[in-house]
Design an enzyme around this catalytic site. Sequence first.
Site, PDB file in Angstrom:
ATOM      1  N   ASP A 125      21.842  56.326  43.415  1.00  0.00           N
ATOM      2  CA  ASP A 125      22.572  56.092  42.173  1.00  0.00           C
ATOM      3  C   ASP A 125      23.888  56.872  42.195  1.00  0.00           C
ATOM      4  O   ASP A 125      23.936  58.013  42.634  1.00  0.00           O
ATOM      5  CB  ASP A 125      21.715  56.540  40.986  1.00  0.00           C
ATOM      6  CG  ASP A 125      22.093  55.845  39.696  1.00  0.00           C
ATOM      7  OD1 ASP A 125      23.271  55.478  39.550  1.00  0.00           O
ATOM      8  OD2 ASP A 125      21.197  55.675  38.839  1.00  0.00           O
ATOM      9  N   LYS A 137      27.492  68.511  30.889  1.00  0.00           N
ATOM     10  CA  LYS A 137      28.611  69.453  30.755  1.00  0.00           C
ATOM     11  C   LYS A 137      29.062  69.556  29.304  1.00  0.00           C
ATOM     12  O   LYS A 137      29.382  70.651  28.818  1.00  0.00           O
ATOM     13  CB  LYS A 137      29.776  69.001  31.646  1.00  0.00           C
ATOM     14  CG  LYS A 137      31.047  69.822  31.442  1.00  0.00           C
ATOM     15  CD  LYS A 137      32.166  69.362  32.360  1.00  0.00           C
ATOM     16  CE  LYS A 137      33.438  70.179  32.105  1.00  0.00           C
ATOM     17  NZ  LYS A 137      34.525  69.840  33.056  1.00  0.00           N
ATOM     18  N   HIS A 280      -9.446  85.290  50.802  1.00  0.00           N
ATOM     19  CA  HIS A 280      -8.125  85.924  50.762  1.00  0.00           C
ATOM     20  C   HIS A 280      -7.268  85.501  51.954  1.00  0.00           C
ATOM     21  O   HIS A 280      -6.656  86.332  52.628  1.00  0.00           O
ATOM     22  CB  HIS A 280      -8.256  87.444  50.694  1.00  0.00           C
ATOM     23  CG  HIS A 280      -9.133  87.899  49.568  1.00  0.00           C
ATOM     24  ND1 HIS A 280      -8.821  87.712  48.240  1.00  0.00           N
ATOM     25  CD2 HIS A 280     -10.347  88.510  49.570  1.00  0.00           C
ATOM     26  CE1 HIS A 280      -9.784  88.196  47.478  1.00  0.00           C
ATOM     27  NE2 HIS A 280     -10.728  88.682  48.257  1.00  0.00           N
TER      28      HIS A 280
END
Length: 516
Positions: A125, A137, A280
């Site tokens: 796009d 903006k 772990h």
Amino acid sequence: MASLALLSVSNKTGLIDLAKSLVEEFGFDLISSGGTAKALKDAGLPVTKVADYTGSPEILGGRVKTLHPRIHGGILANRDIPEHLTDLENNQIRPIDLVVVNLYPFAETIGKAGVTLAEAVEQIDIGGPAMLRAASKNFANLTVLCDPNQYSEYLQELRKNGNPSLEFRQKCALKGFSHTASYDQAISAYLSELTPVTGEEEKLPEIFALSGKQIQALRYGENPHQPAAWYQTGTTQTGWTAAEKLQGKELSYNNLVDLEAARQIIAEFTDTPAATIIKHTNPCGTALGNTLHEAYTKAFNADSISAFGGIVALNRSIDAATATELKKTFLECVIAPGCDRDAQEILAAKANLRVLVLPDLTSGTTENVKAIAGGFLVQAADNIVADTSQWQLVTDKKPSPTELEELLFAWKVCKHVKSNAIVVTCDRTTIGVGAGQMNRVGSVKIALEQAAEKAKGGFLASDGFFPFDDSVRTAAEKGITAIVQPGGSLRDEDSIKAANELGIIMVLTGIRHFMH
């Protein structure tokens, strides 16, 4: 004058309801382009096509629709600046109060099988990101929406305040910029994969971008005081986002970290039924077997104490016999490429046990990313495949084919243990693991102590070289038959000499597998 909204969306979810509210409830005028204009018109809503508004037809097969001063002037005008208002009046441009834009489905397109580069490029796009960035903006003067999930909150803002608050508009602007950043990152990543590189470029790109969409807020991170969330890269479900949870509680941050560690280990073994149990991020038990049930039983018995509360990964579909064994102890998660119906019924008795199905356990990451203060580090993932034909058989005593297979098994597991890493195995089963020690001697002692009497006739793998011969001598004292290590020390000859003196096999791989 009525407020003006510009609507141009690829994803039309919620579009008509939003547009109806804008027109019927708040008196907006609508301008729109292409398929969005058609959808609004078909719904009986008054809409002006962008081409009619600008006086410029869509060209280049729709590549140019909204790139026009009447559109971007209306979006970018600062209404607190008189000169901007004069420009709008002189050019017959209406200020735009709402921009609703989402982008062509680029990520969805490249996720489809067989898509061509030309097809992907057409889904990049141009006008959409330009409008999103311009509207984001100028959030001080208008609102931008890029996600259908924002529509209801926007309407609530109108109903409550008559005009969206500055705080809301700024939040929407942030989402707009985040959306375009993620979109551009997906394009960059796609082209990077398709663009051949050579020489210095082959290492890592000069700019490394990383973006993701939050798919789940986690209860917390490693500890309750640490907020955490799960993010998905791209829009197609891959890796853990493609896993199906058959039962159990929600996954935690630690669950996901351990699951990935388990996946990486189990991905090493495809030809033979295999099982690994993680605590772990380190394997407390890993084994191969003639059946999945055998592999899991061997892995569990390798360290049944540490297996309590562990994460289990299996490389075959869970069958009833294996499910019966899994049910006998407390486990956090079980992951496998499938789960038989009978097995599901057996495991259902453990309601809190998380059972996940991930058909592809072998596809992982191509890079590792780690945050540091002020930035992050990136490295290529340690995906190198062990090749025994490249190993050096450096001692007088050579391994038989069976012994070489056992050394390969030990080496594959050791690759996924925290450094300094030592793994002791026998019968394709881990019997001792020394992980994460500050010196290699300490890791050797831990692994051999755990193996105890089983170390006699066992095999030892080290993820890094031996700087001295002390670990070799300690291993020999405990009855180790053979050692596999990368080599590369200035004192390799000392270790080889000790192995020859003590009558044990030593193999050098030439590859190191530190994992921090």
